[in-house]
Motif scaffolding. Structure first.
Motif, PDB file in Angstrom:
ATOM      1  N   PHE A 226       8.392 -16.411  -8.695  1.00 48.94           N
ATOM      2  CA  PHE A 226       8.228 -17.987  -8.196  1.00 48.94           C
ATOM      3  C   PHE A 226       8.702 -18.796  -9.262  1.00 48.94           C
ATOM      4  CE2 PHE A 226       5.119 -15.851  -5.772  1.00 48.94           C
ATOM      5  CZ  PHE A 226       5.434 -15.986  -4.429  1.00 48.94           C
ATOM      6  N   ASP A 227       9.690 -19.854  -8.916  1.00 47.14           N
ATOM      7  CA  ASP A 227      10.298 -20.658 -10.109  1.00 47.14           C
ATOM      8  C   ASP A 227       9.084 -21.466 -10.721  1.00 47.14           C
ATOM      9  OD1 ASP A 227      12.623 -19.928  -9.537  1.00 47.14           O
ATOM     10  OD2 ASP A 227      13.339 -21.526  -8.787  1.00 47.14           O
ATOM     11  N   GLU A 228       8.133 -22.032 -10.052  1.00 50.86           N
ATOM     12  CA  GLU A 228       6.981 -22.730 -10.611  1.00 50.86           C
ATOM     13  C   GLU A 228       6.211 -21.827 -11.599  1.00 50.86           C
ATOM     14  OE1 GLU A 228       5.991 -21.498  -6.323  1.00 50.86           O
ATOM     15  OE2 GLU A 228       7.663 -21.968  -7.354  1.00 50.86           O
ATOM     16  N   ASP A 229       6.204 -20.755 -11.555  1.00 48.71           N
ATOM     17  CA  ASP A 229       5.292 -19.821 -12.614  1.00 48.71           C
ATOM     18  C   ASP A 229       5.985 -19.784 -13.801  1.00 48.71           C
ATOM     19  OD1 ASP A 229       3.475 -19.149 -10.545  1.00 48.71           O
ATOM     20  OD2 ASP A 229       4.104 -17.181 -10.313  1.00 48.71           O
ATOM     21  N   LEU A 230       7.412 -19.573 -13.858  1.00 47.98           N
ATOM     22  CA  LEU A 230       8.042 -19.718 -14.770  1.00 47.98           C
ATOM     23  C   LEU A 230       8.058 -21.042 -15.692  1.00 47.98           C
ATOM     24  CD1 LEU A 230       9.700 -18.098 -16.938  1.00 47.98           C
ATOM     25  CD2 LEU A 230      11.809 -18.403 -15.670  1.00 47.98           C
TER      26      LEU A 230
ATOM     27  N   ILE B 271       5.446 -16.869   2.446  1.00 51.75           N
ATOM     28  CA  ILE B 271       6.234 -17.518   3.433  1.00 51.75           C
ATOM     29  C   ILE B 271       6.610 -16.731   4.367  1.00 51.75           C
ATOM     30  CG2 ILE B 271       9.062 -18.240   3.233  1.00 51.75           C
ATOM     31  CD1 ILE B 271       7.204 -19.626   1.191  1.00 51.75           C
ATOM     32  N   ASP B 272       6.299 -17.343   5.743  1.00 49.76           N
ATOM     33  CA  ASP B 272       6.406 -16.712   6.711  1.00 49.76           C
ATOM     34  C   ASP B 272       7.879 -16.515   7.512  1.00 49.76           C
ATOM     35  OD1 ASP B 272       3.804 -16.365   6.962  1.00 49.76           O
ATOM     36  OD2 ASP B 272       3.086 -18.286   7.946  1.00 49.76           O
ATOM     37  N   ASP B 273       8.630 -17.611   7.211  1.00 52.60           N
ATOM     38  CA  ASP B 273      10.065 -17.428   7.911  1.00 52.60           C
ATOM     39  C   ASP B 273      10.986 -16.992   6.842  1.00 52.60           C
ATOM     40  OD1 ASP B 273      12.172 -18.846   9.858  1.00 52.60           O
ATOM     41  OD2 ASP B 273      12.875 -19.492   7.769  1.00 52.60           O
ATOM     42  N   SER B 274      11.728 -15.607   7.547  1.00 52.67           N
ATOM     43  CA  SER B 274      12.620 -15.052   6.681  1.00 52.67           C
ATOM     44  C   SER B 274      13.620 -15.813   5.909  1.00 52.67           C
ATOM     45  CB  SER B 274      13.336 -13.860   7.475  1.00 52.67           C
ATOM     46  OG  SER B 274      13.915 -14.440   8.458  1.00 52.67           O
ATOM     47  N   SER B 275      14.154 -17.060   6.779  1.00 54.19           N
ATOM     48  CA  SER B 275      15.400 -17.693   5.993  1.00 54.19           C
ATOM     49  C   SER B 275      14.710 -18.619   4.967  1.00 54.19           C
ATOM     50  CB  SER B 275      15.959 -18.634   7.208  1.00 54.19           C
ATOM     51  OG  SER B 275      16.512 -17.815   8.379  1.00 54.19           O
ATOM     52  N   ALA B 276      13.434 -19.149   5.101  1.00 50.85           N
ATOM     53  CA  ALA B 276      12.871 -19.641   3.947  1.00 50.85           C
ATOM     54  C   ALA B 276      12.591 -18.975   2.832  1.00 50.85           C
ATOM     55  CB  ALA B 276      11.566 -20.498   4.383  1.00 50.85           C
ATOM     56  N   TRP B 277      12.275 -17.641   3.169  1.00 45.90           N
ATOM     57  CA  TRP B 277      11.938 -16.665   1.938  1.00 45.90           C
ATOM     58  C   TRP B 277      13.315 -16.355   1.183  1.00 45.90           C
ATOM     59  CZ3 TRP B 277      13.904 -11.946   0.947  1.00 45.90           C
ATOM     60  CH2 TRP B 277      13.267 -11.111  -0.127  1.00 45.90           C
ATOM     61  N   LEU B 278      14.420 -16.071   2.139  1.00 49.52           N
ATOM     62  CA  LEU B 278      15.539 -15.889   1.385  1.00 49.52           C
ATOM     63  C   LEU B 278      16.105 -17.078   0.677  1.00 49.52           C
ATOM     64  CD1 LEU B 278      17.840 -13.748   1.086  1.00 49.52           C
ATOM     65  CD2 LEU B 278      19.152 -14.624   3.041  1.00 49.52           C
ATOM     66  N   ASP B 279      15.949 -18.344   1.263  1.00 53.00           N
ATOM     67  CA  ASP B 279      16.459 -19.315   0.349  1.00 53.00           C
ATOM     68  C   ASP B 279      15.615 -19.677  -1.040  1.00 53.00           C
ATOM     69  OD1 ASP B 279      17.795 -22.023   0.231  1.00 53.00           O
ATOM     70  OD2 ASP B 279      15.992 -22.988   0.381  1.00 53.00           O
ATOM     71  N   MET B 280      14.498 -19.329  -0.948  1.00 54.87           N
ATOM     72  CA  MET B 280      13.629 -19.280  -2.106  1.00 54.87           C
ATOM     73  C   MET B 280      14.002 -18.315  -3.292  1.00 54.87           C
ATOM     74  SD  MET B 280       9.424 -19.040  -2.479  1.00 54.87           S
ATOM     75  CE  MET B 280       9.205 -17.345  -2.244  1.00 54.87           C
ATOM     76  N   GLN B 281      14.235 -17.190  -2.817  1.00 59.59           N
ATOM     77  CA  GLN B 281      14.364 -15.894  -3.625  1.00 59.59           C
ATOM     78  C   GLN B 281      15.863 -15.860  -3.797  1.00 59.59           C
ATOM     79  OE1 GLN B 281      11.089 -13.402  -4.228  1.00 59.59           O
ATOM     80  NE2 GLN B 281      11.318 -15.529  -4.620  1.00 59.59           N
ATOM     81  N   GLN B 282      16.860 -15.981  -3.063  1.00 62.82           N
ATOM     82  CA  GLN B 282      18.261 -15.529  -3.510  1.00 62.82           C
ATOM     83  C   GLN B 282      18.709 -16.447  -4.977  1.00 62.82           C
ATOM     84  OE1 GLN B 282      20.244 -13.292  -2.098  1.00 62.82           O
ATOM     85  NE2 GLN B 282      21.551 -14.076  -3.672  1.00 62.82           N
ATOM     86  N   PRO B 283      19.272 -15.702  -5.833  1.00 63.47           N
ATOM     87  CA  PRO B 283      20.131 -16.407  -6.860  1.00 63.47           C
ATOM     88  C   PRO B 283      21.445 -16.717  -6.270  1.00 63.47           C
ATOM     89  CG  PRO B 283      20.145 -14.035  -7.039  1.00 63.47           C
ATOM     90  CD  PRO B 283      19.120 -14.267  -5.819  1.00 63.47           C
ATOM     91  N   ARG B 284      21.873 -17.910  -6.746  1.00 61.74           N
ATOM     92  CA  ARG B 284      23.417 -18.452  -6.328  1.00 61.74           C
ATOM     93  C   ARG B 284      24.202 -18.541  -7.570  1.00 61.74           C
ATOM     94  NH1 ARG B 284      19.272 -20.524  -3.198  1.00 61.74           N
ATOM     95  NH2 ARG B 284      19.560 -20.171  -1.001  1.00 61.74           N
ATOM     96  N   ILE B 285      25.112 -17.628  -7.514  1.00 66.09           N
ATOM     97  CA  ILE B 285      25.882 -17.731  -9.025  1.00 66.09           C
ATOM     98  C   ILE B 285      26.660 -19.166  -8.990  1.00 66.09           C
ATOM     99  CG2 ILE B 285      27.894 -16.531  -9.912  1.00 66.09           C
ATOM    100  CD1 ILE B 285      27.144 -13.921  -8.482  1.00 66.09           C
ATOM    101  N   GLU B 286      27.196 -19.646  -7.811  1.00 64.61           N
ATOM    102  CA  GLU B 286      27.702 -20.859  -7.624  1.00 64.61           C
ATOM    103  C   GLU B 286      26.953 -21.944  -8.523  1.00 64.61           C
ATOM    104  OE1 GLU B 286      26.247 -20.429  -3.781  1.00 64.61           O
ATOM    105  OE2 GLU B 286      27.070 -19.198  -5.248  1.00 64.61           O
TER     106      GLU B 286
END
Length: 268
Positions: free
Chosen positions: A22-26, A172-187
């Motif tokens: 989780f970003d907030e932990d770091l 996070i219950d919603d799969s899209s919300a989970w992916l949005d939170m966890q996915q790195p974006r190179i751009e």
């Protein structure tokens, strides 16, 4: 490290675990670093799942960049941690290193490309580190989580299914919300970032890199170290006595620090 993987047990109803952090932990860790070592810049370095965490964090926290020429992308989070006098205590980010990243954290991404017997080992690791060790507190939280724990620990659940179910342990219950939170974006990466991958890696396989090459090549802040051999994490030299990636990382971080110092002197 990431919640759930280390030896710290959960102790309250808000307990949650995730493979990619989780970003907030770091943020909290770096705020502590900033209070103890004010004025220092930091390099964010992660391995394997931690590489996904590192890449995502430096992309999301572009506003914390130590580089004056870096402009944050739309949607980047301007998170700050306030000190006693109201000052921002988060140290500035010098660079990032993603050591053996898988790039795509979706259930249809990197995890689905791991072949047996390596997928069996990953599956056992997921079950043990993220579920079995925390099964008591997770089962107490809700009947739904109790069922999830049972399904994840079932020998019938393969690596992809176990991984897919692990999303529900993150809060996070919603799969899209989970992916949005966890996915790195190179751009989104606006500071120097080194990615290290081996073509013979059986865990984060080379096809993951190929799928993301267009994004890597289009971002001038990102460089890929393409190794013909090195497996997952090993990266031994010819004699098998040392890890060549460690030297690459030190050289990259040192070069970034030297360049930033020279840039700061020119601006002064």
């Amino acid at each position: 490290n990431r919640r759930g993987y280390g030896g710290v047990d959960g102790c309250d109803e808000s307990f949650r675990v995730t493979m990619f952090g989780f970003d907030e932990d770091l943020d909290d860790v770096l705020a502590c670093v900033g209070r103890r070592q004010p004025g220092r810049s930091v390099a964010i370095i992660g391995f394997s799942c931690g590489a996904g965490f590192a890449g995502r964090y430096v992309g999301n926290r572009g506003l914390q960049s130590a580089w004056p020429r870096c402009q944050p992308q739309a949607g980047q989070t301007p998170d700050t941690k306030e000190g006693p006098a109201g000052e921002n205590t988060l140290p500035r980010l010098l660079c990032g290193v993603a050591y053996d990243p898988g790039y795509d954290v979706s259930p249809d991404g990197a995890i689905s490309r791991i072949k047996p017997p390596f997928s069996w080992v990953i599956n056992c690791g997921l079950k043990y580190f993220y579920v079995f060790r925390h099964r008591k507190i997770l089962r107490k939280r809700s009947s739904e989580l109790n069922q999830v724990v049972g399904e994840m620990l079932s020998p019938k659940s393969g690596a992809v299914k176990t991984y897919r179910l692990s999303r529900k342990l993150s809060g996070i219950d919603d799969s899209s919300a989970w992916l949005d939170m966890q996915q790195p974006r190179i751009e989104d990466i606006t500071l120097p970032c080194l990615c290290i991958n081996s073509r013979d890696d059986p865990i984060c396989v080379w096809s993951n890199v190929e799928a993301n090459l267009p994004d890597i090549k289009s971002n001038p802040n990102v460089v890929l170290a393409d190794l013909e051999r090195g497996s997952h994490g090993c990266k031994f030299d010819f004699w098998g006595t040392s890890n060549v990636a460690h030297g690459m990382i030190v050289e990259f971080v040192t070069a970034a620090s030297d360049e930033l110092s020279a840039l700061s002197q020119c601006r002064a």
